[in-house]
Design an enzyme around this catalytic site. Structure first.
Site, short mmCIF file in Angstrom:
data_model
loop_
_atom_site.label_atom_id
_atom_site.label_comp_id
_atom_site.label_asym_id
_atom_site.label_seq_id
_atom_site.Cartn_x
_atom_site.Cartn_y
_atom_site.Cartn_z
N GLY A 114 -7.20 2.95 -10.02
CA GLY A 114 -7.93 2.42 -10.90
C GLY A 114 -7.68 1.71 -12.27
CD GLU A 132 -6.08 7.56 -3.83
OE1 GLU A 132 -5.45 8.17 -3.04
OE2 GLU A 132 -7.53 7.70 -3.92
N PRO A 133 -2.47 4.40 -7.36
CG PRO A 133 -0.62 4.04 -8.60
CD PRO A 133 -1.42 5.30 -8.07
NE ARG A 174 -7.27 -3.67 -10.43
CZ ARG A 174 -8.33 -4.60 -9.95
NH1 ARG A 174 -7.91 -5.85 -9.82
NH2 ARG A 174 -9.39 -3.84 -9.54
NE ARG A 188 -8.98 -9.37 -8.14
CZ ARG A 188 -9.04 -9.47 -9.25
NH1 ARG A 188 -8.69 -10.69 -10.01
NH2 ARG A 188 -9.82 -8.58 -9.99
CE1 TYR A 206 -14.80 -7.68 -6.35
CE2 TYR A 206 -12.70 -8.65 -6.59
CZ TYR A 206 -13.63 -8.02 -5.85
OH TYR A 206 -13.29 -7.40 -4.48
CB CYS A 238 -16.61 -27.43 2.31
SG CYS A 238 -15.19 -28.35 3.26
CD GLU A 239 -18.19 -21.34 -0.75
OE1 GLU A 239 -18.26 -21.10 0.56
OE2 GLU A 239 -18.88 -20.46 -1.67
CE1 TYR A 284 -7.74 -3.78 -3.75
CE2 TYR A 284 -7.25 -4.04 -6.07
CZ TYR A 284 -7.32 -3.28 -4.90
OH TYR A 284 -7.17 -1.96 -4.98
N1 LLP Z 1 -8.14 4.87 -4.34
C1 LLP Z 1 -9.37 4.54 -3.84
C2 LLP Z 1 -9.94 5.49 -2.74
C3 LLP Z 1 -9.65 3.21 -3.69
O1 LLP Z 1 -10.85 2.75 -3.40
C4 LLP Z 1 -8.98 2.28 -4.62
C5 LLP Z 1 -9.60 0.98 -4.82
C6 LLP Z 1 -7.79 2.60 -5.02
C7 LLP Z 1 -7.32 3.87 -4.93
C8 LLP Z 1 -6.88 1.89 -5.82
O2 LLP Z 1 -7.75 1.28 -6.86
P1 LLP Z 1 -6.78 0.17 -7.91
O3 LLP Z 1 -5.56 1.15 -8.58
O4 LLP Z 1 -6.08 -0.93 -7.23
O5 LLP Z 1 -7.58 -0.15 -8.98
N2 LLP Z 1 -11.02 -6.23 -4.46
C9 LLP Z 1 -11.22 -5.52 -5.78
C10 LLP Z 1 -10.69 -4.24 -6.05
C11 LLP Z 1 -11.19 -2.98 -5.03
C12 LLP Z 1 -10.75 -1.82 -5.25
C13 LLP Z 1 -10.98 -1.10 -3.85
N3 LLP Z 1 -10.58 0.31 -4.14
C14 LLP Z 1 -10.47 -6.55 -6.81
O6 LLP Z 1 -9.92 -7.53 -6.43
O7 LLP Z 1 -10.66 -6.22 -8.14
#
Ligand code: LLP
Length: 432
Positions: free
Chosen positions: A245, A287-288, A290, A327, A331, A358-359, A388
């Site tokens: 996250g 668990e990163p 992004r 995205r 979002y 087309c939108e 993503y």
């Molecule tokens: N662990 C779990 C259980 C998760 O659900 C996620 C992300 C992560 C780790 C990794 O999170 P990160 O480090 O990537 O923030 N599509 C959205 C983001 C959805 C995140 C889903 N879960 C976007 O484009 O912002």
């Protein structure tokens, strides 16, 4: 200060380069839209995470971008792989990832997916609910397998990020809700399941989070829970996964915390909480997704149309859009955009960059300043598109999905081939 662009990006003879290669040449050779991944940037971020979290298992959340070549790199850099479906798990298999370093997530893992995980001897299952506990026990009995699991907890922490990417607050589809007593119930229930061995707990509070406070709060709550379980059930769990996250810089307006500071803050918080509860330091995991992969990548688009609406705005249409980056539409996300294939001394003007779907919601970036002499044929680069985008890509309007290439020190290696029209119709079954 770190920019939203990949580590090796530079300007040579007025053209943007990545990994020592001109993006104009890359676009000419491989077509557009094109994802260009800076291998040095990607490996550097894996290393920075491992340095910031010494003795912690760092898992790459592959949902961010799950492609065989990228998982090979993450595994080579010593990362575990987090998967959230059978397809992601199959990609890890394809990448030759050691299965004992895989963690399997998901709020509705199917029977088939769990059997696949058992057959492959996946290292950890993050169990999300009571139905899954029953499913695991049944499969375990059937296959003579004991699953090593983490209970996924919903810790009641609101990370104040976009509603669609918040997961730690009570009103969530994920995990065992702490405040409702479900975490205790799950622990107690598991004690009677011989094929489900609870070795730890997990909590992921959301995504694109900027400060350290929510992560610190998460660490405190979770160590508190482990201590509570020790007191209540006489079990001392030895593992704790604090999720992913961490936010990144998509534009110059974003100010994320450096990974080193994030690591320090989280580790100190866990240590403090362990001291307070006199609880033995668990083996930690994070668990990163992004933060590992997004900044390594730019998307190259070719401008097709410049439409000036006097007194309103100027639309610039590119050759991709919401099918390769949902995205902004989903979002309201903003990514930095630049003119990449040539220099310009023209005064900056506001442009709205849109896709070819087309939108009207098919947006790349609203009102971004770019040189006023933008014309069809120009190349635009969009920053931080490694997470993503491809993983959420579609064939909307039956656009073939783009190619992705990995670049490093003047060398190009293909990661994903561009789809063809034959691919686009390949699954259709014409009526007899
Ligand atoms: N662990 C779990 C259980 C998760 O659900 C996620 C992300 C992560 C780790 C990794 O999170 P990160 O480090 O990537 O923030 N599509 C959205 C983001 C959805 C995140 C889903 N879960 C976007 O484009 O912002």
């Amino acid at each position: 200060m770190e920019t939203p662009w990949p580590l090796t990006s530079a300007d040579v003879d007025d053209v943007m380069t990545i990994g020592g290669l001109s993006v104009a040449d890359l676009a000419n050779e491989h077509g557009t839209p094109l994802w260009v991944v800076d291998e040095s940037d990607l490996r550097d971020r894996c290393k920075r995470y491992r340095t910031a979290f010494p003795d912690v298992d760092v898992a790459y959340a592959s949902k961010a971008w799950c492609v065989t070549g990228l998982l090979q790199i993450a595994a080579e850099e010593g990362l575990w792989i987090d998967v959230a479906s059978g397809g992601e798990l199959q990609t890890a298999v394809n990448a030759g990832v050691s299965m004992d370093r895989v963690v399997f997530h998901g709020n509705n893992k199917s029977e088939d997916e769990l059997r696949m995980a058992a057959d492959l001897r996946v290292g950890r299952i993050a169990v999300d609910g009571f139905a899954e506990l029953d499913r695991l026990e049944r499969i375990g009995i059937d296959l003579g397998h004991t699953f090593a699991v983490w209970l996924r907890i919903t810790p009641g922490i609101d990370a104040h990020t976009h509603e669609y990417v918040r997961t730690g607050h009570d009103d969530s589809k994920f995990g065992f809700t702490l405040s409702l007593g479900f975490a205790d119930e799950a622990m107690e229930y598991s004690l009677d399941l011989p094929h489900v061995d609870v070795v730890g707990a997990h909590a992921h509070i959301g995504s694109q989070i900027f400060g350290t406070d929510p992560f610190i709060a998460n660490a405190e709550v979770m160590v508190g829970l482990l201590a509570h379980w020790r007191a209540r059930f006489d079990v001392t769990l030895t593992e704790l996964n604090l999720g992913g996250g961490m936010g990144i810089r998509y534009t110059h307006e974003d100010h994320p915390v450096a990974v080193a500071r994030y690591g320090e803050a989280v580790l100190a918080a866990v240590q403090r909480a362990c001291d307070e509860y006199k609880f033995p330091m668990p083996r930690l995991a994070v668990e990163p997704g992004r933060a590992i992969v997004a900044p390594s990548t730019v998307t190259l688009y070719r401008v097709g149309v410049v439409k000036r609406l006097p007194g309103l705005r100027t639309y610039v249409s590119v050759d991709g859009g919401m099918s390769d980056n949902i995205r902004p539409a989903l979002y309201g996300a903003e990514h930095e955009v630049r003119l990449a294939g040539r220099a310009s001394t023209a005064a900056l003007e506001p442009f709205t960059i849109v896709g070819k779907h087309c939108e009207s919601g098919d947006l790349i970036r609203e009102r971004v300043s770019l040189p006023g002499d933008l014309v069809p044929g120009d190349l635009l680069a969009v920053a931080a598109t490694g997470a993503y985008t491809e993983s959420m890509a579609s064939n909307y309007n039956r656009l073939p999905r783009p190619a992705a290439v990995l670049v490093k020190a003047g060398e190009v290696r293909p990661l994903i081939r561009r789809e063809t029209y034959a691919d686009v119709v390949a699954r259709d079954i014409p009526l007899a």
